[in-house]
Design an enzyme around this catalytic site. Structure first.
Site, PDB file in Angstrom:
ATOM      1  N   LYS A   1      94.771 -43.853 -14.118  1.00 16.98           N
ATOM      2  CA  LYS A   1      95.950 -43.000 -14.064  1.00 16.98           C
ATOM      3  C   LYS A   1      95.713 -41.993 -12.942  1.00 16.98           C
ATOM      4  CE  LYS A   1      99.139 -40.571 -17.118  1.00 16.98           C
ATOM      5  NZ  LYS A   1      99.376 -39.332 -16.400  1.00 16.98           N
TER       6      LYS A   1
ATOM      7  N   LYS B   1      93.631 -40.742 -22.463  1.00 13.99           N
ATOM      8  CA  LYS B   1      93.029 -39.576 -21.800  1.00 13.99           C
ATOM      9  C   LYS B   1      91.624 -39.371 -22.325  1.00 13.99           C
ATOM     10  CE  LYS B   1      96.697 -37.174 -19.899  1.00 13.99           C
ATOM     11  NZ  LYS B   1      96.831 -35.931 -19.172  1.00 13.99           N
TER      12      LYS B   1
ATOM     13  N   TYR C   1     102.034 -49.058  -8.076  1.00  9.85           N
ATOM     14  CA  TYR C   1     101.610 -49.801  -9.262  1.00  9.85           C
ATOM     15  C   TYR C   1     102.738 -50.495 -10.013  1.00  9.85           C
ATOM     16  CZ  TYR C   1     102.588 -45.019 -10.920  1.00  9.85           C
ATOM     17  OH  TYR C   1     103.143 -43.792 -11.128  1.00  9.85           O
TER      18      TYR C   1
ATOM     19  N   CYS D   1      70.906  -3.996  -2.623  1.00  9.52           N
ATOM     20  CA  CYS D   1      70.431  -2.973  -1.698  1.00  9.52           C
ATOM     21  C   CYS D   1      71.057  -1.600  -1.981  1.00  9.52           C
ATOM     22  CB  CYS D   1      70.707  -3.383  -0.251  1.00  9.52           C
ATOM     23  SG  CYS D   1      72.460  -3.405   0.143  1.00  9.52           S
TER      24      CYS D   1
ATOM     25  N   TYR E   1      96.798 -27.685 -21.344  1.00 11.60           N
ATOM     26  CA  TYR E   1      98.197 -28.050 -21.612  1.00 11.60           C
ATOM     27  C   TYR E   1      98.266 -29.082 -22.736  1.00 11.60           C
ATOM     28  CZ  TYR E   1     102.904 -29.913 -20.811  1.00 11.60           C
ATOM     29  OH  TYR E   1     104.197 -30.310 -20.966  1.00 11.60           O
ATOM     30  N   ASP E   2      97.420 -30.122 -22.590  1.00 13.79           N
ATOM     31  CA  ASP E   2      97.457 -31.200 -23.582  1.00 13.79           C
ATOM     32  C   ASP E   2      97.118 -30.690 -24.982  1.00 13.79           C
ATOM     33  OD1 ASP E   2      98.183 -32.897 -21.609  1.00 13.79           O
ATOM     34  OD2 ASP E   2      96.206 -33.809 -21.357  1.00 13.79           O
TER      35      ASP E   2
ATOM     36  N   ARG F   1     109.979 -38.057  -8.606  1.00 14.03           N
ATOM     37  CA  ARG F   1     110.408 -38.283  -9.978  1.00 14.03           C
ATOM     38  C   ARG F   1     111.407 -37.224 -10.460  1.00 14.03           C
ATOM     39  NH1 ARG F   1     106.380 -37.652 -14.921  1.00 14.03           N
ATOM     40  NH2 ARG F   1     107.917 -37.249 -16.531  1.00 14.03           N
TER      41      ARG F   1
ATOM     42  N   CYS G   1      76.173  -2.528  -3.922  1.00 12.04           N
ATOM     43  CA  CYS G   1      75.505  -3.830  -3.866  1.00 12.04           C
ATOM     44  C   CYS G   1      74.304  -3.809  -4.817  1.00 12.04           C
ATOM     45  CB  CYS G   1      75.037  -4.127  -2.446  1.00 12.04           C
ATOM     46  SG  CYS G   1      74.018  -5.610  -2.346  1.00 12.04           S
TER      47      CYS G   1
ATOM     48  N   LYS H   1      98.799 -51.175 -19.933  1.00 13.07           N
ATOM     49  CA  LYS H   1     100.163 -51.715 -19.931  1.00 13.07           C
ATOM     50  C   LYS H   1     100.170 -53.106 -20.535  1.00 13.07           C
ATOM     51  CE  LYS H   1     101.228 -49.257 -15.680  1.00 13.07           C
ATOM     52  NZ  LYS H   1     101.398 -49.315 -14.221  1.00 13.07           N
TER      53      LYS H   1
ATOM     54  N   SER I   1     107.974 -41.119 -18.515  1.00 14.43           N
ATOM     55  CA  SER I   1     106.599 -40.652 -18.623  1.00 14.43           C
ATOM     56  C   SER I   1     105.852 -41.639 -19.521  1.00 14.43           C
ATOM     57  CB  SER I   1     106.640 -39.254 -19.231  1.00 14.43           C
ATOM     58  OG  SER I   1     105.353 -38.767 -19.360  1.00 14.43           O
TER      59      SER I   1
ATOM     60  N   GLU J   1     102.127 -43.615  -6.937  1.00  9.59           N
ATOM     61  CA  GLU J   1     101.672 -42.234  -6.985  1.00  9.59           C
ATOM     62  C   GLU J   1     101.190 -41.783  -5.607  1.00  9.59           C
ATOM     63  OE1 GLU J   1     102.065 -41.327 -10.104  1.00  9.59           O
ATOM     64  OE2 GLU J   1     100.964 -39.448 -10.385  1.00  9.59           O
TER      65      GLU J   1
HETATM   66  S1  IVH Z   1     103.114 -46.418 -15.101  1.00 14.28           S
HETATM   67  C1  IVH Z   1     107.017 -46.078 -17.541  1.00 14.28           C
HETATM   68  N1  IVH Z   1     100.751 -46.384 -13.964  1.00 14.28           N
HETATM   69  O1  IVH Z   1     101.621 -40.973 -14.966  1.00 14.28           O
HETATM   70  C2  IVH Z   1     105.817 -45.427 -17.011  1.00 14.28           C
HETATM   71  N2  IVH Z   1     101.918 -44.327 -14.233  1.00 14.28           N
HETATM   72  O2  IVH Z   1     102.424 -39.860 -17.579  1.00 14.28           O
HETATM   73  C3  IVH Z   1     105.587 -45.781 -15.612  1.00 14.28           C
HETATM   74  N3  IVH Z   1     100.752 -42.404 -13.311  1.00 14.28           N
HETATM   75  O3  IVH Z   1     105.047 -40.654 -14.299  1.00 14.28           O
HETATM   76  C4  IVH Z   1     104.335 -45.203 -15.117  1.00 14.28           C
HETATM   77  N4  IVH Z   1      98.996 -43.488 -12.573  1.00 14.28           N
HETATM   78  O4  IVH Z   1     103.370 -40.421 -12.371  1.00 14.28           O
HETATM   79  C5  IVH Z   1     101.809 -45.650 -14.378  1.00 14.28           C
HETATM   80  N5  IVH Z   1      98.685 -46.503 -12.934  1.00 14.28           N
HETATM   81  C6  IVH Z   1      99.723 -45.782 -13.351  1.00 14.28           C
HETATM   82  C7  IVH Z   1      99.810 -44.393 -13.156  1.00 14.28           C
HETATM   83  C8  IVH Z   1     100.923 -43.697 -13.617  1.00 14.28           C
HETATM   84  C9  IVH Z   1      99.579 -42.302 -12.674  1.00 14.28           C
HETATM   85  C10 IVH Z   1     101.637 -41.251 -13.614  1.00 14.28           C
HETATM   86  C11 IVH Z   1     103.063 -41.463 -13.245  1.00 14.28           C
HETATM   87  C12 IVH Z   1     103.838 -41.311 -14.503  1.00 14.28           C
HETATM   88  C13 IVH Z   1     102.892 -40.514 -15.332  1.00 14.28           C
HETATM   89  C14 IVH Z   1     103.128 -40.757 -16.792  1.00 14.28           C
END
Ligand code: IVH
Length: 670
Positions: free
Chosen positions: A120, A315, A227, A412, A39-40, A141, A409, A291, A89, A175
Site C-alpha cells: 500500500k 496495516k 495498480y 560553555c 489517526y487510525d 481523488r 549553553c 485484493k 477507499s 499512486e
Molecule cells: S486499490 C477500491 N491498491 O490506498 C480501492 N489502493 O485506503 C482502490 N493505495 O485510495 C484502491 N496503494 O490511494 C489500492 N496497491 C494499492 C494501493 C492503494 C495505495 C491507496 C489508494 C486508496 C487508498 C485506500
C-alpha cells in the site's frame, strides 16, 4: 461499570470533531498534524464506540460522522472534475482474524478464488485517462466523487507514459509518490535555501502535485505506481494479476513486490516477509492491500459508500509508541544550533528499543504542551531519528515544575542568541568545546572528508588526550604515532588504518572539503557548485563570492555567510594551514553521462535480460524510453520475435538495433 449515556455521547462528538479536523488537514490542506497511526487509533476508537452504543444516537448523528463518508474536499486552484467511477477507499484490517472475516464474506459467493497482494503505497491516488493511446486527463481523488484536474503536472512524471501502445480508451489508477531518496534530496535543498523542511514524502508529493508551476514538479522527480485498470472486463482482463501484467507491458511502473497468492496461510507468510522488505524500499508504504484476484465477483460482492468488499488494506502495528517523558536535555550542533531532546522510558518502536528522541526547539515543546513526567507519542522520522510527536496524556499537573527555556549553553555557559525567527537558539562562543567537537565530527563524516576510521568515539578519545584540538591537528597525527599507540583500545593495526585514511582524504576533491568545513548554509550541493567556480583551495580566501549572485543556486544569505566566514582570522589560518599540510584540493568535474544524447528508445521482443535492465541502462546513459514507435523514436531495440513495432519502425525508417549494438553504443564490453 458502564459509562453514562451523556459521557459516551460527549466522547463520540469530541472524537468526530477531532477526526473531521484531521481529515481536513490531511485531505484538503496536505498538512496533517498527527501521524497516520495516531489517526487510525482514534478513528477506530470512534468506530467502536459508535457501533457499541449506536442506540445512544440518532440516525442523523451517526450519518454525519467522519466514519461514514470520505472527507477529502478539494482546494480551489485546479479545475474540478467528476470521476466517471468513484475512487473509493479501503476497509482496514489489523489482525489475521479481520482478514479471515473478509475472506469468509467472499466465500459466501465463491470457493474458487485467489488473491493479489500489493504494497500500500503512501502517496496520493490519481486516475489517468488515455484516449487513442494518448494521456489526456489526470484527476486526483479529491473526495472520491470529484477531484482536481492535474493533467499538466502528471505529464511531468517520468514514470507515467504520455503515450501507450493501446488504442482503446482506458482509465488507469495508481499512486503518485516521492521516493525516499528524492525526498531527502529535496529536504537537503530546502535546508540549503533556508526554507522550512517537509514533514514526510507523502506531504512533499502532495505539495508538489499541487504546484501551479509544472517545472517544479518536473525538478522534484515525482514517481507513480499504477495498480488498477478501471473496467477490467471491458479490456478483457479477468484478474488483478493480469491487469498488472497488462499495465507493465504498456510501460507503467508497477510494484515489484506484488504477487498472486492462494490462501490465508500464504497471506500470513507475505505479511511476515513484507514487514522486513518494507524497511528497505525506496518508497513509503502504510501496509499492504489484499485484493480478490477474480474480477467477475466484484459487483456481486458489492460496495459500501466508502469501500469495496473485494479488497482490504492490512496495516502493520503502528510505528508510533507511547512512553513517559523522563527528562529533557540539550545538545549543541556544529553550527552552535541548540536542540532540545527527550530522554524516555525505554519503549519498543519498529523493532528497536528507543530511549531518546528529538524535541527540536523550545517552541516545539510549548506547542505540544509537553512536560517532564507526561506520556508522549513518539515516531521514527525517516526511519532514523525518533521524534516526540504529541502529548498522549498529562501526568504532570504541577505547573510550577514546567520545563523552562534555557538561556545559557550547557557546555560553555555563554549566553545563547535567538535566531531571527526566535524559533532557534545558537551558542555563538567560538571556543565552545561542544561546537568544536561537533565540527570535527562533521569534518570526517562520510559526505565530508570521509575519514570514517575516526568515529565519534575516537574523536572524543583524541580530544580528551589532547592529541587534537581542531581539524588541522588531524593532519598532524602522523607525527604522533607513539602517543596514539599509548591510547586505550588502540592497537598498531587500528593506528595504521586511521593514519592511512587521513592520508587518503588528501586525495579528495574541493567540493568535499568545502562541505566538510561546515560553513553556515553550505550543504553538499551548494558546496559542489562553489567548488566548480573556485576551482582550487588556494583561490578560496580571495574568491569574489559576490560574483555568484547571478546563479540561481546561490542566494544572498549564502554569499554573506561565505563572506563573513573568509573574513575571520581563525578561518584564514585554517585554510592556509590545510594548504601547507598538502590539502590544496582541486575541483573535479563529474562527467554527466549523456552518451545517448536524449535519444528516444522503444524496446520490443525477447531480450537476453529482463527489459527493465535495458531500460535502466538507457536511462542511466542519458536516453529516454517510450512504449510506442512514432516518428519521434530514435531507435528500436529489437529482440527475438519482434512483432508490430518492428514493422512500424521499418515503415517509418527508424534505426533498428539489437542488444549488441546498444552495448557498443554505450562502449560496454560484454
Ligand atoms: S486499490 C477500491 N491498491 O490506498 C480501492 N489502493 O485506503 C482502490 N493505495 O485510495 C484502491 N496503494 O490511494 C489500492 N496497491 C494499492 C494501493 C492503494 C495505495 C491507496 C489508494 C486508496 C487508498 C485506500
Amino acid at each position: 461499570m458502564e459509562k453514562s449515556k451523556e459521557k459516551i455521547r460527549q466522547e463520540v462528538f469530541e472524537l468526530q470533531k477531532k477526526i473531521n479536523k484531521w481529515d481536513e488537514e490531511y485531505y484538503v490542506l496536505d498538512n496533517p498534524s498527527v501521524p497516520d497511526s495516531v489517526y487510525d487509533i482514534e478513528f477506530n476508537k470512534l468506530k467502536k464506540l459508535e457501533n457499541e452504543y449506536s442506540h445512544y444516537f440518532s440516525y442523523e448523528e451517526l450519518k454525519k460522522s467522519p466514519t461514514q463518508n470520505i472527507n477529502g474536499k478539494s482546494l480551489d486552484i485546479f479545475n474540478k472534475v467528476k470521476h466517471d467511477k468513484p475512487m473509493l477507499s479501503l476497509n482496514k484490517a489489523y489482525t489475521i482474524e479481520e482478514i479471515e472475516k473478509f475472506i469468509k464474506n467472499i466465500e459466501k459467493i465463491t470457493t474458487k478464488y485467489s488473491f493479489f497482494i500489493e504494497p500500500k503505497i503512501d502517496g496520493l491516488s490519481i486516475s489517468i485517462k488515455y484516449l487513442n493511446g494518448k494521456l489526456v486527463q489526470a484527476i486526483t481523488r479529491g473526495d472520491g466523487q470529484i477531484g482536481e484536474d492535474v493533467t499538466n503536472n502528471i505529464k511531468q512524471i517520468a514514470s507515467i507514459p504520455k503515450e501507450i501502445d493501446y488504442k482503446k480508451n482506458i482509465e488507469v489508477r495508481g499512486e503518485v509518490y516521492l521516493s525516499i531518496d528524492d525526498f531527502n534530496k529535496l529536504n537537503q535543498q530546502l535546508e540549503e535555501q533556508n526554507k522550512p523542511k517537509l514533514a514526510n514524502p507523502r506531504n512533499a508529493a502532495a505539495g508538489t502535485l499541487r504546484q501551479l508551476n509544472s517545472q517544479i514538479v518536473k525538478e522534484r522527480n515525482l514517481s507513480a505506481f499504477i495498480y488498477y485498470v478501471v473496467d477490467c472486463e471491458y479490456h478483457n482482463l479477468d484478474t488483478i494479476e493480469n491487469s498488472f501484467l497488462f499495465l507493465k507491458k504498456l510501460g507503467f511502473q508497477v510494484t515489484k513486490e506484488s504477487k498472486k497468492i492462494n490462501n490465508i496461510s500464504e497471506i500470513e507468510q507475505y505479511i511476515k516477509q513484507f514487514k522486513d522488505t518494507k524497511q528497505h524500499l525506496n518508497y513509503e508504504t502504510d501496509g499492504i492491500v489484499i485484493k480478490l484476484n477474480e474480477v467477475k465477483y466484484y459487483d456481486e460482492l458489492g460496495y459500501t459508500s466508502k469501500f469495496p468488499h473485494s479488497a482490504i488494506a492490512f496495516k502493520y502495528e503502528p510505528d508510533t509508541a507511547i512512553t513517559t517523558l523522563k527528562n529533557i536535555f540539550i545538545t549543541v550542533g556544529r553550527t552552535g544550533l541548540v536542540t532540545y531532546n527527550a530522554s524516555l522510558e525505554p519503549v519498543e518502536l519498529s523493532g528497536s528499543m528507543i530511549s531518546f528522541a528529538t524535541l527540536n526547539n523550545f517552541q516545539y515543546i510549548e506547542d505540544l504542551n509537553l512536560n517532564i513526567g507526561d506520556l508522549v507519542y513518539i515516531k521514527k522520522a525517516g526511519e532514523i531519528i525518533p521524534c516526540v510527536i504529541g502529548l498522549a496524556s498529562v501526568k504532570n499537573k504541577d505547573f510550577d515544575k514546567r520545563f523552562n527555556k534555557i538561556t545559557q549553553c550547557p557546555f560553555c555557559n555563554s549566553l545563547l542568541i535567538d535566531s531571527e525567527t526566535s524559533l532557534e537558539q545558537y551558542c555563538v562562543n567560538e571556543n565552545c568545546p561542544e561546537v568544536k567537537r561537533r565540527k570535527i565530527v562533521h569534518f570526517v563524516s562520510k559526505d565530508g572528508m570521509d575519514i570514517m576510521t575516526i568515529g565519534e568515539k575516537n574523536i572524543d578519545l583524541l580530544l580528551n588526550n589532547n592529541l587534537i584540538k581542531d581539524i588541522v591537528d588531524i593532519y598532524k597525527l602522523k607525527d604522533k604515532k607513539d602517543e596514539l599507540l599509548k591510547l586505550e583500545r588502540m592497537g598498531s593495526k587500528s593506528v595504521l588504518k586511521i593514519l592511512d585514511s587521513i592520508e587518503i582524504s588528501k586525495q579528495k576533491t574541493l567540493d568535499k572539503l568545502i562541505f566538510a568545513l561546515g560553513i553556515k548554509l553550505i550543504g553538499a550541493k551548494v558546496a559542489t557548485f562553489i567548488a566548480s567556480k573556485v576551482k582550487i583551495l588556494s583561490n578560496f580566501l580571495s574568491f569574489d563570492f559576490n560574483s555568484l549572485i547571478e546563479y540561481n543556486e546561490i542566494g544572498e544569505k549564502i554569499i554573506s555567510s561565505l563572506l563573513s566566514w573568509v573574513k575571520e582570522e581563525k578561518n584564514i589560518k585554517l585554510i592556509n594551514n590545510l594548504i601547507e599540510l598538502g590539502l590544496n584540493l582541486e575541483y573535479q568535474e563529474t562527467k554527466q553521462n549523456n552518451k545517448l544524447n536524449n535519444s528516444t528508445f522503444v524496446i520490443t521482443g525477447t531480450l537476453s535480460k529482463p527489459r527493465s535492465y535495458f531500460e535502466n541502462l538507457i536511462i542511466a546513459n542519458g536516453g529516454q524510453i517510450s512504449s510506442s514507435v512514432s516518428s519521434k523514436t530514435s531507435y528500436l531495440l529489437a529482440g527475438h520475435d519482434s512483432g508490430s513495432k518492428l514493422e512500424k519502425a521499418n515503415k517509418l525508417n527508424i534505426n533498428i538495433i539489437d542488444e549488441n549494438e546498444l552495448l557498443r553504443m554505450l562502449e560496454i564490453n560484454k
